[in-house]
Design a protein around this motif. Structure first.
Motif, short mmCIF file in Angstrom:
data_model
loop_
_atom_site.label_atom_id
_atom_site.label_comp_id
_atom_site.label_asym_id
_atom_site.label_seq_id
_atom_site.Cartn_x
_atom_site.Cartn_y
_atom_site.Cartn_z
N HIS A 21 -10.09 11.23 2.37
CA HIS A 21 -9.69 12.65 2.31
C HIS A 21 -8.86 13.04 3.68
O HIS A 21 -8.34 14.24 3.69
CB HIS A 21 -10.73 13.58 2.09
N HIS A 22 -8.79 12.36 4.61
CA HIS A 22 -7.82 12.48 5.99
C HIS A 22 -6.37 12.21 5.53
O HIS A 22 -5.65 12.79 6.39
CB HIS A 22 -8.43 11.42 6.95
N THR A 23 -6.12 11.49 4.67
CA THR A 23 -4.95 10.78 4.44
C THR A 23 -3.68 12.19 4.12
O THR A 23 -2.64 11.98 4.84
CB THR A 23 -4.55 9.96 3.21
N LYS A 24 -4.09 12.80 3.42
CA LYS A 24 -3.00 14.13 3.27
C LYS A 24 -2.94 14.87 4.44
O LYS A 24 -1.84 15.43 5.00
CB LYS A 24 -3.35 15.02 2.08
N TYR A 25 -3.85 15.34 5.18
CA TYR A 25 -3.89 15.78 6.62
C TYR A 25 -3.26 15.27 7.51
O TYR A 25 -2.29 15.74 8.22
CB TYR A 25 -5.29 16.44 7.18
N ILE A 26 -3.51 14.01 7.62
CA ILE A 26 -2.65 13.02 8.62
C ILE A 26 -1.32 13.10 8.49
O ILE A 26 -0.39 12.92 9.24
CB ILE A 26 -3.34 11.62 8.85
N ALA A 27 -0.97 12.88 7.14
CA ALA A 27 0.46 12.68 6.74
C ALA A 27 1.28 13.96 7.05
O ALA A 27 2.59 13.72 7.62
CB ALA A 27 0.60 12.41 5.27
N ILE A 81 4.43 8.96 4.16
CA ILE A 81 3.66 8.53 5.19
C ILE A 81 1.97 8.38 4.30
O ILE A 81 1.28 7.38 4.78
CB ILE A 81 3.37 9.61 6.07
N GLU A 82 1.82 9.30 3.63
CA GLU A 82 0.55 9.27 2.84
C GLU A 82 0.37 7.97 1.81
O GLU A 82 -0.66 7.08 1.98
CB GLU A 82 0.09 10.40 2.00
N ARG A 83 1.46 7.58 1.24
CA ARG A 83 1.51 6.13 0.67
C ARG A 83 0.98 5.11 1.62
O ARG A 83 0.38 4.27 1.14
CB ARG A 83 2.63 6.11 -0.21
N ILE A 84 1.67 5.22 2.77
CA ILE A 84 1.31 4.08 3.36
C ILE A 84 -0.09 3.93 4.11
O ILE A 84 -0.78 2.80 4.46
CB ILE A 84 2.62 4.14 4.86
N LEU A 85 -0.63 5.20 4.35
CA LEU A 85 -1.96 5.11 4.95
C LEU A 85 -2.77 4.87 3.60
O LEU A 85 -3.60 3.95 4.21
CB LEU A 85 -2.35 6.65 5.20
N LEU A 86 -2.57 4.94 2.50
CA LEU A 86 -3.54 4.89 1.36
C LEU A 86 -3.32 3.19 1.16
O LEU A 86 -4.35 2.53 0.92
CB LEU A 86 -3.19 5.53 0.12
N GLU A 87 -2.17 2.52 1.40
CA GLU A 87 -1.89 1.29 1.21
C GLU A 87 -2.70 0.52 2.18
O GLU A 87 -3.67 -0.48 1.91
CB GLU A 87 -0.52 0.89 1.36
N ASP A 88 -2.83 0.93 3.48
CA ASP A 88 -3.50 0.51 4.41
C ASP A 88 -5.27 0.56 4.21
O ASP A 88 -5.71 -0.24 4.29
CB ASP A 88 -3.38 0.89 5.82
N MET A 89 -5.69 1.59 3.66
CA MET A 89 -7.01 1.69 3.12
C MET A 89 -7.29 0.91 1.83
O MET A 89 -8.56 0.31 1.86
CB MET A 89 -7.12 3.39 2.96
N ASP A 90 -6.32 0.91 1.16
CA ASP A 90 -6.71 -0.11 -0.14
C ASP A 90 -6.75 -1.49 0.43
O ASP A 90 -7.81 -2.35 -0.33
CB ASP A 90 -5.37 -0.13 -1.09
N LYS A 91 -6.24 -2.01 1.58
CA LYS A 91 -6.12 -3.41 2.01
C LYS A 91 -7.68 -3.73 2.33
O LYS A 91 -8.53 -4.43 2.21
CB LYS A 91 -5.41 -3.94 3.03
N GLU A 92 -8.20 -2.63 3.09
CA GLU A 92 -9.97 -2.65 3.76
C GLU A 92 -10.79 -2.42 2.67
O GLU A 92 -11.76 -3.04 2.69
CB GLU A 92 -10.16 -1.50 4.70
N HIS A 93 -10.37 -1.63 1.61
CA HIS A 93 -11.27 -1.63 0.50
C HIS A 93 -11.53 -2.69 -0.22
O HIS A 93 -12.56 -3.09 -0.69
CB HIS A 93 -10.97 -0.58 -0.34
N SER A 134 4.42 0.87 10.83
CA SER A 134 4.80 0.66 9.49
C SER A 134 5.55 2.04 8.97
O SER A 134 6.32 1.89 8.28
CB SER A 134 3.43 0.31 8.68
N ILE A 135 5.02 3.08 9.42
CA ILE A 135 5.48 4.26 9.13
C ILE A 135 7.06 4.41 9.64
O ILE A 135 7.78 4.69 9.11
CB ILE A 135 4.49 5.35 9.59
N LEU A 136 7.13 4.12 11.02
CA LEU A 136 8.26 4.08 11.66
C LEU A 136 9.32 3.25 10.90
O LEU A 136 10.37 3.72 10.75
CB LEU A 136 8.21 3.82 13.07
N ASP A 137 8.92 2.01 10.71
CA ASP A 137 9.86 1.07 9.98
C ASP A 137 10.38 1.59 8.55
O ASP A 137 11.48 1.60 8.41
CB ASP A 137 9.20 -0.14 9.90
N TYR A 138 9.39 2.01 8.10
CA TYR A 138 9.79 2.50 6.54
C TYR A 138 10.80 3.87 6.77
O TYR A 138 11.79 3.52 6.18
CB TYR A 138 8.64 2.92 5.80
#
Length: 183
Positions: A6-12, A38-50, A105-109
């Motif tokens: 639930h943080h991802t949208k706020y952080i983005a 940005i939210e997509r990149i954050l979610l991809e990172d979270m998916d890896k940990e999941h 990752s965000i900066l590069d994208y």
């Protein structure tokens, strides 16, 4: 502190806002487009940990009888196994290093896909992104505590997990984040 779903949208939104307000960053796409990526990149990172967590849980489940026989601490075994397998899944467990990697990752994208341009070093823009993430998460803990206190003193009793509770929590949470300048 770990980034939660639930943080991802706020952080983005926060990262986007900070990039847009940056003197040395030229924004070439809409605020919504940048926030979405940005939210997509954050979610991809979270998916890896999941995925890592699921694999570790599967491994420990296969060893369940032995774990019980040895009376081992499941949480400690989970953490040790996760730590051992983190590199294999591309997960960084140290929060500061992880936030730095996400910022890169965000900066590069955003640069490669022509969302932003800048006239300074990559590191300076990465630091803006990193600071946005870090400050948000620090402020989140305080905002979360305030919201829980407000809900606890509500006239009508709200039950955690219900739709009504979630609606009230999200509304109060967003108000508190805005009040703290985190959104």
């Amino acid at each position: 502190m770990r980034i939660k779903l639930h943080h991802t949208k706020y952080i983005a939104r926060r990262v986007t806002r900070d990039l847009i307000n940056c003197d040395f960053v030229e924004v070439r796409k809409t605020k919504e487009e940048i926030t979405q990526e940005i939210e997509r990149i954050l979610l991809e990172d979270m998916d890896k940990e999941h995925d890592l967590d699921e694999k570790v849980a599967d491994i420990l489940e296969e060893q369940e009888s032995e774990i019980e026989f040895l009376n081992a601490d499941y949480r400690q075994l989970f953490w040790m196994t996760k730590k051992r397998m983190a590199n294999e899944f591309g997960v960084i467990l140290n929060n500061e290093d992880r936030f730095s990697d996400i910022a890169h990752s965000i900066l590069d994208y955003l640069w490669e896909e022509d969302y932003i341009h800048y006239t300074c070093s990559d590191n300076q823009v990465k630091n803006v992104i990193f600071t946005s993430i870090d400050e948000f998460l620090k402020g989140f803990e305080k905002a979360d505590e305030v919201v829980f206190e407000k809900i606890k003193h509500y006239k009508r009793k709200l039950i955690p997990g219900t739709d009504e509770y979630d609606i009230v929590y999200n509304r109060l949470y967003e108000e508190e984040l805005i009040k703290r300048g985190l959104m």
